[in-house]
Design a protein around this motif. Structure first.
Motif, PDB file in Angstrom:
ATOM      1  N   ARG A 256       0.812  -1.230   0.000  1.00 44.90           N
ATOM      2  CA  ARG A 256       0.000   0.000   0.000  1.00 44.90           C
ATOM      3  C   ARG A 256       0.838   1.270   0.000  1.00 44.90           C
ATOM      4  N   ILE A 257       2.145   1.111   0.162  1.00 45.70           N
ATOM      5  CA  ILE A 257       3.019   2.297   0.171  1.00 45.70           C
ATOM      6  C   ILE A 257       4.159   2.097  -0.818  1.00 45.70           C
ATOM      7  N   GLN A 258       4.737   3.214  -1.236  1.00 46.89           N
ATOM      8  CA  GLN A 258       5.909   3.123  -2.102  1.00 46.89           C
ATOM      9  C   GLN A 258       7.078   3.795  -1.394  1.00 46.89           C
ATOM     10  N   VAL A 259       8.138   3.025  -1.179  1.00 45.63           N
ATOM     11  CA  VAL A 259       9.265   3.581  -0.420  1.00 45.63           C
ATOM     12  C   VAL A 259      10.457   3.810  -1.348  1.00 45.63           C
ATOM     13  N   LEU A 260      10.996   5.015  -1.298  1.00 43.67           N
ATOM     14  CA  LEU A 260      12.184   5.341  -2.091  1.00 43.67           C
ATOM     15  C   LEU A 260      13.363   5.495  -1.137  1.00 43.67           C
ATOM     16  N   THR A 261      14.509   4.988  -1.548  1.00 42.53           N
ATOM     17  CA  THR A 261      15.643   5.066  -0.633  1.00 42.53           C
ATOM     18  C   THR A 261      16.493   6.300  -0.938  1.00 42.53           C
ATOM     19  N   CYS A 262      16.931   6.912   0.124  1.00 51.33           N
ATOM     20  CA  CYS A 262      17.671   8.165  -0.008  1.00 51.33           C
ATOM     21  C   CYS A 262      18.237   8.549   1.343  1.00 51.33           C
ATOM     22  N   ASP A 263      19.451   9.061   1.344  1.00 52.88           N
ATOM     23  CA  ASP A 263      20.002   9.643   2.561  1.00 52.88           C
ATOM     24  C   ASP A 263      19.713  11.140   2.491  1.00 52.88           C
ATOM     25  N   ILE A 264      19.023  11.658   3.496  1.00 55.49           N
ATOM     26  CA  ILE A 264      18.647  13.078   3.385  1.00 55.49           C
ATOM     27  C   ILE A 264      19.856  14.016   3.505  1.00 55.49           C
ATOM     28  N   GLY A 265      21.007  13.432   3.831  1.00 57.28           N
ATOM     29  CA  GLY A 265      22.235  14.229   3.799  1.00 57.28           C
ATOM     30  C   GLY A 265      22.675  14.540   2.375  1.00 57.28           C
ATOM     31  N   SER A 266      22.098  13.827   1.385  1.00 59.12           N
ATOM     32  CA  SER A 266      22.487  14.041  -0.012  1.00 59.12           C
ATOM     33  C   SER A 266      21.405  14.802  -0.765  1.00 59.12           C
ATOM     34  N   ARG A 267      21.744  16.030  -1.176  1.00 59.53           N
ATOM     35  CA  ARG A 267      20.731  16.838  -1.851  1.00 59.53           C
ATOM     36  C   ARG A 267      20.358  16.260  -3.227  1.00 59.53           C
ATOM     37  N   GLN A 268      21.349  15.640  -3.895  1.00 56.76           N
ATOM     38  CA  GLN A 268      21.050  15.053  -5.212  1.00 56.76           C
ATOM     39  C   GLN A 268      20.035  13.922  -5.087  1.00 56.76           C
ATOM     40  N   GLU A 269      20.255  13.047  -4.092  1.00 52.21           N
ATOM     41  CA  GLU A 269      19.332  11.915  -3.909  1.00 52.21           C
ATOM     42  C   GLU A 269      17.941  12.426  -3.544  1.00 52.21           C
ATOM     43  N   LEU A 270      17.916  13.423  -2.694  1.00 50.92           N
ATOM     44  CA  LEU A 270      16.639  13.973  -2.233  1.00 50.92           C
ATOM     45  C   LEU A 270      15.882  14.611  -3.399  1.00 50.92           C
ATOM     46  N   LYS A 271      16.634  15.274  -4.283  1.00 46.49           N
ATOM     47  CA  LYS A 271      16.003  15.931  -5.429  1.00 46.49           C
ATOM     48  C   LYS A 271      15.303  14.892  -6.301  1.00 46.49           C
ATOM     49  N   LYS A 272      15.985  13.751  -6.497  1.00 41.99           N
ATOM     50  CA  LYS A 272      15.386  12.682  -7.320  1.00 41.99           C
ATOM     51  C   LYS A 272      14.082  12.209  -6.699  1.00 41.99           C
ATOM     52  N   VAL A 273      14.092  12.014  -5.378  1.00 44.15           N
ATOM     53  CA  VAL A 273      12.884  11.531  -4.685  1.00 44.15           C
ATOM     54  C   VAL A 273      11.757  12.550  -4.830  1.00 44.15           C
ATOM     55  N   LEU A 274      12.074  13.814  -4.594  1.00 41.38           N
ATOM     56  CA  LEU A 274      11.021  14.836  -4.625  1.00 41.38           C
ATOM     57  C   LEU A 274      10.487  15.046  -6.038  1.00 41.38           C
ATOM     58  N   GLU A 275      11.372  14.938  -7.041  1.00 40.36           N
ATOM     59  CA  GLU A 275      10.916  15.070  -8.435  1.00 40.36           C
ATOM     60  C   GLU A 275      10.017  13.898  -8.812  1.00 40.36           C
ATOM     61  N   THR A 276      10.347  12.729  -8.290  1.00 42.47           N
ATOM     62  CA  THR A 276       9.549  11.538  -8.616  1.00 42.47           C
ATOM     63  C   THR A 276       8.179  11.604  -7.950  1.00 42.47           C
ATOM     64  N   VAL A 277       8.182  11.945  -6.662  1.00 43.23           N
ATOM     65  CA  VAL A 277       6.923  11.880  -5.905  1.00 43.23           C
ATOM     66  C   VAL A 277       6.076  13.145  -6.096  1.00 43.23           C
ATOM     67  N   ARG A 278       6.685  14.290  -6.123  1.00 43.68           N
ATOM     68  CA  ARG A 278       5.983  15.583  -6.131  1.00 43.68           C
ATOM     69  C   ARG A 278       4.840  15.583  -5.110  1.00 43.68           C
ATOM     70  N   PRO A 279       5.194  15.458  -3.822  1.00 40.15           N
ATOM     71  CA  PRO A 279       4.160  15.348  -2.781  1.00 40.15           C
ATOM     72  C   PRO A 279       3.429  16.665  -2.539  1.00 40.15           C
ATOM     73  N   GLN A 280       2.209  16.527  -2.008  1.00 37.08           N
ATOM     74  CA  GLN A 280       1.467  17.727  -1.587  1.00 37.08           C
ATOM     75  C   GLN A 280       1.733  18.034  -0.116  1.00 37.08           C
ATOM     76  N   ARG A 281       2.060  16.969   0.630  1.00 38.26           N
ATOM     77  CA  ARG A 281       2.383  17.152   2.050  1.00 38.26           C
ATOM     78  C   ARG A 281       3.619  16.313   2.400  1.00 38.26           C
ATOM     79  N   ILE A 282       4.519  16.907   3.158  1.00 39.53           N
ATOM     80  CA  ILE A 282       5.697  16.164   3.620  1.00 39.53           C
ATOM     81  C   ILE A 282       5.708  16.150   5.148  1.00 39.53           C
TER      82      ILE A 282
END
Ligand code: A2R
Length: 315
Positions: A46-72
């Motif tokens: 029921r959930i989709q989990v993406l792996t990322c270390d939030i210390g890495s801005r590049q990895e985080l950018k990929k996650v946010l571009e993929t998900v484009r969340p309305q709420r974090i």
């Protein structure tokens, strides 16, 4: 509603996911690694989990571009106070730089998104009993390194609202407890030890200082507060999330011991005593209750019973 929970494999993150799914909301998660997913095993389809270390801005950018969340819901953090003391600078990489990366990337991507920063009551620092209950307007004067990292990230989150007009809200939770909490935290440690003794371990309970008082609340009430704030708060607001009263570690232990038939000897371990003086710390939740209508619903006894049963089933 499309949600992204950072730290979804953690204690609060997994309960946050449960609640959002119950509300028929869409849940994406960010986790440091795909392994260690025991807390959300029951939600895998029921959930989709993406792996990322939030210390890495590049990895985080990929996650946010993929998900484009309305709420974090930003829950990823080094969350255990003694770990932060041991890790030193590394705690800032996650708790401060990780938060900076998140806010800055949302800004750069111009995501139309509400961000809930999960801070901590540790950001207030040492509070005397006559200064309690603590209100949100109190100065942040953290003492522990963990508290400093959370206070700094709290101020940072506010600056993205104040300077950039971003839709950021903040919460400062007090102690929350319940099923799935790591046994490094005191209530979970007691419950786990009882469950182990019931399964045949030596009937000795190791405890630290039982004279400490804390503001404990069930994690399921805590995540309901986060959800209520997400739905009802105005951008820029900050809320304590707490029960608004204190209970001693001694009485937590006594309540748990009444829930088992085995007889247990209590041993005080000096290494479990923290350096700070025993404090009766509690927060004022009146702003939260007034603005959102939220009230804690789960009694301490129920929480402790659920926690003990969790360990009975999961040891
Ligand atoms: O340490 P791990 O691999 O178990 O993952 C933790 C995750 N986390 C990270 N995720 C991505 N990048 C990182 N650099 C990073 N560092 C840690 O955050 C874990 O899954 C999650 C935190 O969960 P818990 O330790 O179980 O904390 P809890 O009690 O759920 O607290 C959530 C929030 C934190 O901001 C606390 O400071 C606050 O509530 O009380």
């Amino acid at each position: 509603m499309k949600n992204l929970i950072t730290g979804i494999h953690g204690f609060s993150g997994s309960h946050m996911a449960d609640l959002l799914l119950e509300q028929n909301e869409e849940v994406f998660g960010l986790a440091r690694s795909a392994a260690d997913n025991g807390n959300v095993q029951h939600l895998q389809d029921r959930i989709q989990v993406l792996t990322c270390d939030i210390g890495s801005r590049q990895e985080l950018k990929k996650v946010l571009e993929t998900v484009r969340p309305q709420r974090i819901y930003h829950l990823a953090a080094v969350s255990f106070v003694p770990d932060a003391e041991k890790e030193g600078a590394a705690v800032f990489d996650t708790n401060f730089i990780g938060t900076l990366n998140l806010l800055q990337t949302v800004k750069e991507l111009k995501l139309n998104c509400r961000i809930l920063f999960i801070g901590s009551s540790e950001a207030y620092g040492a509070v005397t009993e006559d200064e309690s209950p603590v209100k949100e307007a109190r100065a942040l004067q953290p003492v522990s390194l963990y508290g400093v990292s959370k206070a700094a990230a709290d101020l940072l989150a506010h600056s993205y609202f104040a300077r950039d007009g971003m839709d950021v809200i903040r919460v400062r939770p007090y102690n929350h407890i319940g099923p799935r909490q790591s046994s490094r935290f005191v209530c979970s440690s007691f419950a786990r030890q009882i469950a182990a003794i019931e399964k045949g371990a030596e009937p000795v309970m190791k405890t630290g200082n039982l004279e400490t008082y804390r503001d404990f609340m069930d994690v399921r009430d805590t995540v309901r507060a986060y959800h209520a704030v997400m739905k009802k708060a105005k951008a820029g607001e900050v809320f304590n999330v707490c029960a608004g009263n204190t209970v001693s570690i001694q009485s937590i232990l006594e309540t748990l011991l009444k829930m088992t038939d085995v007889s247990i000897r209590i041993e005080h371990e000096s290494k479990l005593f923290r350096k700070e003086k025993p404090l009766r710390i509690f927060g004022d939740n009146s702003l939260l209750t007034r603005r959102t209508g939220w009230r804690p619903q789960i009694t301490l006894k129920q929480t402790l019973g659920d926690l003990l049963n969790y360990w009975r089933e999961n040891l």
